[in-house]
Design a protein around this motif. Structure first.
Motif, PDB file in Angstrom:
ATOM      1  N   ARG A   1       0.859  -1.197   0.000  1.00  0.00           N
ATOM      2  CA  ARG A   1       0.000   0.000   0.000  1.00  0.00           C
ATOM      3  C   ARG A   1       0.886   1.236   0.000  1.00  0.00           C
ATOM      4  O   ARG A   1       2.047   1.177   0.414  1.00  0.00           O
ATOM      5  CB  ARG A   1      -0.880   0.015   1.256  1.00  0.00           C
ATOM      6  CG  ARG A   1      -1.911  -1.104   1.303  1.00  0.00           C
ATOM      7  CD  ARG A   1      -2.578  -1.121   2.686  1.00  0.00           C
ATOM      8  NE  ARG A   1      -3.447  -2.281   2.866  1.00  0.00           N
ATOM      9  CZ  ARG A   1      -4.750  -2.256   2.639  1.00  0.00           C
ATOM     10  NH1 ARG A   1      -5.339  -1.151   2.230  1.00  0.00           N
ATOM     11  NH2 ARG A   1      -5.488  -3.353   2.827  1.00  0.00           N
TER      12      ARG A   1
ATOM     13  N   TYR B   1       1.931   8.320  -7.171  1.00  0.00           N
ATOM     14  CA  TYR B   1       0.994   8.439  -6.055  1.00  0.00           C
ATOM     15  C   TYR B   1       0.967   9.832  -5.452  1.00  0.00           C
ATOM     16  O   TYR B   1       1.981  10.527  -5.399  1.00  0.00           O
ATOM     17  CB  TYR B   1       1.349   7.394  -4.972  1.00  0.00           C
ATOM     18  CG  TYR B   1       1.563   6.038  -5.580  1.00  0.00           C
ATOM     19  CD1 TYR B   1       0.505   5.380  -6.209  1.00  0.00           C
ATOM     20  CD2 TYR B   1       2.819   5.439  -5.593  1.00  0.00           C
ATOM     21  CE1 TYR B   1       0.705   4.145  -6.818  1.00  0.00           C
ATOM     22  CE2 TYR B   1       3.023   4.206  -6.194  1.00  0.00           C
ATOM     23  CZ  TYR B   1       1.970   3.565  -6.813  1.00  0.00           C
ATOM     24  OH  TYR B   1       2.166   2.360  -7.426  1.00  0.00           O
TER      25      TYR B   1
ATOM     26  N   SER C   1      -3.388  11.826  -1.248  1.00  0.00           N
ATOM     27  CA  SER C   1      -4.691  11.196  -0.968  1.00  0.00           C
ATOM     28  C   SER C   1      -4.689   9.685  -1.215  1.00  0.00           C
ATOM     29  O   SER C   1      -5.662   9.009  -0.899  1.00  0.00           O
ATOM     30  CB  SER C   1      -5.771  11.850  -1.830  1.00  0.00           C
ATOM     31  OG  SER C   1      -5.460  11.665  -3.195  1.00  0.00           O
ATOM     32  N   ASP C   2      -3.592   9.167  -1.765  1.00  0.00           N
ATOM     33  CA  ASP C   2      -3.530   7.723  -2.050  1.00  0.00           C
ATOM     34  C   ASP C   2      -2.986   6.911  -0.875  1.00  0.00           C
ATOM     35  O   ASP C   2      -2.962   5.679  -0.939  1.00  0.00           O
ATOM     36  CB  ASP C   2      -2.644   7.460  -3.276  1.00  0.00           C
ATOM     37  CG  ASP C   2      -3.194   8.094  -4.536  1.00  0.00           C
ATOM     38  OD1 ASP C   2      -4.432   8.127  -4.668  1.00  0.00           O
ATOM     39  OD2 ASP C   2      -2.398   8.572  -5.357  1.00  0.00           O
ATOM     40  N   LYS C   3      -2.527   7.590   0.159  1.00  0.00           N
ATOM     41  CA  LYS C   3      -1.933   6.883   1.303  1.00  0.00           C
ATOM     42  C   LYS C   3      -2.886   5.823   1.839  1.00  0.00           C
ATOM     43  O   LYS C   3      -4.079   6.069   2.014  1.00  0.00           O
ATOM     44  CB  LYS C   3      -1.597   7.868   2.434  1.00  0.00           C
ATOM     45  CG  LYS C   3      -0.236   8.506   2.253  1.00  0.00           C
ATOM     46  CD  LYS C   3       0.277   9.148   3.522  1.00  0.00           C
ATOM     47  CE  LYS C   3      -0.670  10.165   4.102  1.00  0.00           C
ATOM     48  NZ  LYS C   3      -0.151  10.800   5.313  1.00  0.00           N
TER      49      LYS C   3
ATOM     50  N   LYS D   1      -3.822   3.136   0.354  1.00  0.00           N
ATOM     51  CA  LYS D   1      -4.473   2.329  -0.703  1.00  0.00           C
ATOM     52  C   LYS D   1      -3.452   1.407  -1.363  1.00  0.00           C
ATOM     53  O   LYS D   1      -2.258   1.687  -1.367  1.00  0.00           O
ATOM     54  CB  LYS D   1      -5.071   3.251  -1.774  1.00  0.00           C
ATOM     55  CG  LYS D   1      -6.164   4.174  -1.261  1.00  0.00           C
ATOM     56  CD  LYS D   1      -6.652   5.070  -2.405  1.00  0.00           C
ATOM     57  CE  LYS D   1      -7.624   6.125  -1.877  1.00  0.00           C
ATOM     58  NZ  LYS D   1      -7.832   7.206  -2.852  1.00  0.00           N
ATOM     59  N   PHE D   2      -3.945   0.332  -1.971  1.00  0.00           N
ATOM     60  CA  PHE D   2      -3.048  -0.570  -2.696  1.00  0.00           C
ATOM     61  C   PHE D   2      -2.469   0.136  -3.920  1.00  0.00           C
ATOM     62  O   PHE D   2      -3.202   0.727  -4.714  1.00  0.00           O
ATOM     63  CB  PHE D   2      -3.784  -1.844  -3.134  1.00  0.00           C
ATOM     64  CG  PHE D   2      -3.918  -2.854  -2.043  1.00  0.00           C
ATOM     65  CD1 PHE D   2      -2.788  -3.528  -1.578  1.00  0.00           C
ATOM     66  CD2 PHE D   2      -5.148  -3.141  -1.469  1.00  0.00           C
ATOM     67  CE1 PHE D   2      -2.893  -4.470  -0.559  1.00  0.00           C
ATOM     68  CE2 PHE D   2      -5.262  -4.069  -0.441  1.00  0.00           C
ATOM     69  CZ  PHE D   2      -4.133  -4.732   0.008  1.00  0.00           C
ATOM     70  N   LYS D   3      -1.147   0.041  -4.067  1.00  0.00           N
ATOM     71  CA  LYS D   3      -0.468   0.704  -5.187  1.00  0.00           C
ATOM     72  C   LYS D   3      -1.016   0.243  -6.529  1.00  0.00           C
ATOM     73  O   LYS D   3      -1.186   1.037  -7.448  1.00  0.00           O
ATOM     74  CB  LYS D   3       1.038   0.410  -5.129  1.00  0.00           C
ATOM     75  CG  LYS D   3       1.745   1.084  -3.978  1.00  0.00           C
ATOM     76  CD  LYS D   3       3.223   0.755  -3.993  1.00  0.00           C
ATOM     77  CE  LYS D   3       3.922   1.456  -2.842  1.00  0.00           C
ATOM     78  NZ  LYS D   3       5.354   1.139  -2.794  1.00  0.00           N
TER      79      LYS D   3
ATOM     80  N   GLU E   1      -3.952  -0.893  -7.294  1.00  0.00           N
ATOM     81  CA  GLU E   1      -5.297  -0.377  -7.576  1.00  0.00           C
ATOM     82  C   GLU E   1      -5.244   1.095  -7.965  1.00  0.00           C
ATOM     83  O   GLU E   1      -5.907   1.527  -8.911  1.00  0.00           O
ATOM     84  CB  GLU E   1      -6.204  -0.573  -6.356  1.00  0.00           C
ATOM     85  CG  GLU E   1      -6.601  -2.018  -6.163  1.00  0.00           C
ATOM     86  CD  GLU E   1      -7.401  -2.254  -4.894  1.00  0.00           C
ATOM     87  OE1 GLU E   1      -7.858  -1.260  -4.264  1.00  0.00           O
ATOM     88  OE2 GLU E   1      -7.563  -3.431  -4.525  1.00  0.00           O
ATOM     89  N   VAL E   2      -4.452   1.866  -7.218  1.00  0.00           N
ATOM     90  CA  VAL E   2      -4.322   3.302  -7.526  1.00  0.00           C
ATOM     91  C   VAL E   2      -3.747   3.481  -8.925  1.00  0.00           C
ATOM     92  O   VAL E   2      -4.252   4.268  -9.729  1.00  0.00           O
ATOM     93  CB  VAL E   2      -3.413   4.007  -6.488  1.00  0.00           C
ATOM     94  CG1 VAL E   2      -3.172   5.463  -6.879  1.00  0.00           C
ATOM     95  CG2 VAL E   2      -4.010   3.926  -5.095  1.00  0.00           C
TER      96      VAL E   2
ATOM     97  N   GLN F   1      -6.178   2.668 -11.788  1.00  0.00           N
ATOM     98  CA  GLN F   1      -7.188   3.714 -11.953  1.00  0.00           C
ATOM     99  C   GLN F   1      -6.602   4.927 -12.685  1.00  0.00           C
ATOM    100  O   GLN F   1      -7.201   5.465 -13.616  1.00  0.00           O
ATOM    101  CB  GLN F   1      -7.693   4.115 -10.564  1.00  0.00           C
ATOM    102  CG  GLN F   1      -8.995   4.858 -10.600  1.00  0.00           C
ATOM    103  CD  GLN F   1      -9.396   5.345  -9.213  1.00  0.00           C
ATOM    104  OE1 GLN F   1      -8.846   4.899  -8.192  1.00  0.00           O
ATOM    105  NE2 GLN F   1     -10.321   6.266  -9.175  1.00  0.00           N
TER     106      GLN F   1
ATOM    107  N   ASN G   1      -2.292  -8.050  -6.956  1.00  0.00           N
ATOM    108  CA  ASN G   1      -2.150  -7.385  -5.678  1.00  0.00           C
ATOM    109  C   ASN G   1      -1.398  -8.237  -4.653  1.00  0.00           C
ATOM    110  O   ASN G   1      -1.826  -8.355  -3.521  1.00  0.00           O
ATOM    111  CB  ASN G   1      -3.572  -7.138  -5.173  1.00  0.00           C
ATOM    112  CG  ASN G   1      -3.643  -5.873  -4.403  1.00  0.00           C
ATOM    113  OD1 ASN G   1      -2.613  -5.398  -3.952  1.00  0.00           O
ATOM    114  ND2 ASN G   1      -4.828  -5.337  -4.231  1.00  0.00           N
TER     115      ASN G   1
END
Lengths: 66, 246
Positions: free
Chosen positions: B67, B79, B82-84, B86-88, B90-91, B94, B109
Motif C-alpha cells: 500500500r 501516487y 490522498s492515495d496513502k 491504498k493498494f499501489k 489499484e491506484v 485507476q 495485488n
C-alpha cells in the motif's frame, strides 16, 4: 605492479588474478561484479584472469533498490 | 476494440511517434498488441507505467502487494497524498485508465513467488523488473529463463543506478552478472536505502525505452551489456557482459 581500482591506484604482486586482488582489498565476492576496462569478467574466470600493469578495474556492487 | 488495426483516435494520439524514422503504424500496432508485466509498483515503476501507458502498450500487468506510504511519496510519483493507505496496484490501474483509456491493466495485488511466477510470465511478452529486493530478482531470473521471456533489469542505490536486458538474444542472465546476492545488503543509515528521487525516475525511463525498443524491434538493445549511471558526476558507462552462450 600498479592497477587502478575504482580510480584509485593499488599496488599488487605481478600477474595477480582477480581473486587475489579481492583478497588483498578484503572485499566480499558475493554480490560483486568486476569490470576490467570495458568488460565485465564473470566470477567463474576470476581465478584465471591475470591483471596487467595499469589495468582499470571497477568493482560494481549489486544493488536492490527500486 | 479491434487489436488488429489502429483506430482514428489512436492514429491521432500517437502521431508524433508514428512519424518517427523507422517507426510508422507497424511499430504502433506492435505496441498495441504487446503485453508487458511490471514487477513492483514503486519508484522505478512510476515513470515506466506512465510512459508505457502514454506510448500505447496494449496490456500492462502490474504486480505489487504494498500500500502507499508517506515515505514512498518523495520518489514514487505515481501516487499523491490522498492515495496513502491504498493498494499501489489499484491506484495505478485507476490513474492509468484515466491517462489512456485504450490500454488494459491487469492487477496483481500480491508478491511474486517461485510458485506463481512461471504461469504468470507465460501470459506476457516481456517482463520489467521494478522490484526492490534481491530475492524477487532471482525469482524473475529463473522464471524468465523457463518461460523464455526477455526482461529489463534495473536497480538504484543512493545517487546511481544500473540497467540491463537479460534473457534476450545473447542469453545473458542476471545470475551471470551476480551469481549470488551480497551477504550484507548495502544500507544508507543501517536500516534502509537512501535514494535521490529523480534517480529511479531516470532509470525507470531508460527501462521503458528499452521495453519499447524490444517490442517494436527498433534500435540496439542493452543486451549483454550493463549500463551504470552516476548522478553525482552525471556520467554513464556501458560494460560488456557475456552470457554463458555468448
Amino acid at each position: 605492479m600498479k592497477v587502478y581500482v575504482n580510480d584509485e591506484s593499488i599496488n599488487l604482486a605481478d600477474a595477480s588474478n582477480i581473486t587475489q586482488l579481492l583478497k588483498q582489498l578484503e572485499t566480499a565476492p558475493k554480490g560483486l561484479a568486476v569490470a576490467v576496462g570495458p568488460n565485465i569478467v564473470p566470477s567463474s574466470l576470476w581465478d584465471e584472469y591475470k591483471l596487467k600493469e595499469d589495468d582499470q578495474v571497477l568493482l560494481i556492487r549489486a544493488t536492490q533498490g527500486g | 476494440m479491434d487489436i488488429k488495426k489502429l483506430s482514428d483516435s489512436e492514429l491521432e494520439r500517437y502521431h508524433r511517434q508514428i512519424i518517427l524514422p523507422d517507426f510508422g503504424e507497424a511499430a504502433q500496432l506492435k505496441l498495441k498488441q504487446a503485453r508487458v508485466l511490471i514487477i513492483g509498483a514503486g519508484g522505478l515503476a512510476s515513470p515506466i507505467l506512465k510512459y508505457l501507458c502514454s506510448t500505447g502498450i496494449g496490456c500492462i500487468g502490474l504486480m505489487d502487494g504494498d500500500r502507499v506510504e508517506e515515505s514512498n511519496l518523495q520518489r514514487q510519483i505515481m501516487y499523491d497524498q490522498s492515495d496513502k493507505g491504498k493498494f499501489k496496484v489499484e491506484v495505478s490501474a485507476q490513474k492509468l485508465k484515466e491517462q489512456n483509456p485504450n490500454i488494459k491493466v491487469d492487477q496483481f495485488n500480491f508478491r511474486l513467488t517461485g510458485e506463481n511466477a512461471q504461469e504468470l510470465f507465460q501470459e506476457y511478452d516481456l517482463i520489467i523488473d521494478a522490484c526492490d529486493n534481491f530475492e524477487t530478482r532471482y525469482i524473475i531470473c529463473k522464471a524468465a529463463q523457463k518461460a523464455n521471456k526477455p526482461w529489463v533489469y534495473a536497480s538504484v542505490f543512493e545517487y546511481g543506478g544500473q540497467v540491463s536486458v537479460f534473457n534476450y538474444k545473447s542469453q545473458t542472465q542476471y545470475s551471470d552478472l551476480y551469481p549470488e546476492a551480497p551477504e550484507q545488503i548495502p544500507l544508507s543509515d543501517g536500516k534502509t536505502i537512501g535514494v535521490l528521487p529523480p534517480v529511479p525516475g531516470l532509470i525507470g525511463m531508460l527501462q521503458a525505452t528499452e521495453a519499447i525498443k524490444i517490442i517494436t524491434g527498433i534500435g540496439k538493445i542493452l543486451d549483454g551489456e550493463l549500463l551504470l549511471y552516476k548522478a553525482l558526476d552525471l556520467s554513464s558507462r556501458k560494460f560488456k557482459l557475456k552470457g554463458e552462450k555468448g
